[in-house]
Enzyme design. Structure first.
Site, mmCIF file in Angstrom:
data_model
loop_
_atom_site.group_PDB
_atom_site.id
_atom_site.type_symbol
_atom_site.label_atom_id
_atom_site.label_comp_id
_atom_site.label_asym_id
_atom_site.label_seq_id
_atom_site.Cartn_x
_atom_site.Cartn_y
_atom_site.Cartn_z
ATOM 1 N N HIS A 1 39.363 32.554 37.233
ATOM 2 C CA HIS A 1 40.694 32.431 37.036
ATOM 3 C C HIS A 1 40.766 31.001 38.320
ATOM 4 C CE1 HIS A 1 41.180 35.390 34.699
ATOM 5 N NE2 HIS A 1 40.639 36.571 35.643
ATOM 6 N N HIS B 1 33.297 35.113 37.060
ATOM 7 C CA HIS B 1 34.754 35.478 36.777
ATOM 8 C C HIS B 1 35.658 34.872 37.131
ATOM 9 C CE1 HIS B 1 37.173 36.619 33.641
ATOM 10 N NE2 HIS B 1 37.515 37.612 34.736
ATOM 11 N N GLU B 2 35.430 35.463 38.854
ATOM 12 C CA GLU B 2 36.819 35.421 39.469
ATOM 13 C C GLU B 2 37.020 33.547 39.638
ATOM 14 O OE1 GLU B 2 39.176 37.994 39.030
ATOM 15 O OE2 GLU B 2 38.422 38.761 38.177
ATOM 16 N N HIS C 1 43.118 27.679 37.573
ATOM 17 C CA HIS C 1 44.883 27.720 38.055
ATOM 18 C C HIS C 1 45.112 26.400 39.052
ATOM 19 C CE1 HIS C 1 47.372 28.475 42.106
ATOM 20 N NE2 HIS C 1 48.347 28.822 41.670
#
Ligand SMILES: [Zn+2]
Length: 238
Positions: free
Chosen positions: A103, A99-100, A107
């Site tokens: 991100h 999940h991280e 980005h």
């Protein structure tokens, strides 16, 4: 204002929803933390593989103290994974790490909602910080029933609404990160399908906390609208 039964009706409902969502995350996380992934990969390994699979270079992965403190920092392009994730070989760790990375991919690809959310942070901080004082002053002046009260009340509502807006734009950012995470886990052959189902449960529970935050903020905003006399006609103030 905090003795107002109406306050507890609206805000209490939000609080209960948030508590339930937090409980769901903690129980899903602890349940799937005990299920070892057959690949034997740690959270950090999973993150590294997904970054590679997406052709993303220059993102650092490091550990951070605490439980569920995982996050991606776009300023330094650093992925920080918590104690139960970084070096842990479990389905929950793989899910959170993925999940991280979601991100980090957002980005790298200039994902619109993420950019908007980052730009919105100072607006929401300022608006949210000032809103309480302005709303209190508006209430003291009779809310929407007087001219000055109405101007102040409108300003206070708009200020508070900046924070509601923040919790709203957080939703696509968080849902999209999990969607990307699960898609890469599936296509990248990092995890077998039956394990992905567990990772999905952890991520769905985490998504619920963001929904709860939005609903709570929306209920609070609605409470202020009623309390200040914009909605529901005139209320007697005691
Ligand atoms: Zn996230």
């Amino acid at each position: 204002m905090y003795m107002d039964p109406l306050y507890w009706l609206f805000i209490g409902a939000g609080m209960l929803l948030s508590l339930w969502a937090q409980f769901r995350v903690k129980s899903a996380f602890s349940r799937y933390s005990q299920v070892a992934s057959r690949s034997g990969l740690t959270g950090a390994d999973v993150a590294q593989r997904i970054l590679q699979a997406n052709g993303i270079n220059g993102v650092r992965i490091e550990g951070i103290r605490g439980s569920l403190t995982d996050h991606y920092d776009p300023k330094t392009r650093t992925l920080r994974l918590s104690e139960g994730v970084y070096g842990t070989r479990s389905i929950a760790a793989a899910g959170i790490a993925a999940h991280e990375v979601g991100h980090a991919i957002q980005h790298a690809q200039n994902y619109g909602p993420l950019k908007f959310r980052s730009a919105w942070v100072p607006v929401a901080n300022l608006g949210g910080g000032l809103s309480m004082t302005v709303i209190m002053a508006a209430l003291a002046l009779g809310g929407a029933a007087t001219a000055t009260g109405q101007s102040l009340a409108t300003a206070g509502i708009l200020m508070f609404a900046t924070t509601t807006m923040f919790t709203l734009v957080t939703l696509p950012v968080e849902f999209d990160a999990s969607r990307r995470a699960l898609a890469t886990l599936e296509s990248g052959g990092v995890m077998p399908n039956d394990e992905i189902a567990g990772a999905r449960k952890v991520l769905s529970a985490a998504a619920l906390t963001y929904v709860a935050a939005f609903v709570t903020s929306l209920l609070t905003l609605f409470y202020y609208l009623v309390r200040l006399g914009f909605v529901g006609g005139r209320r007697n103030r005691r």
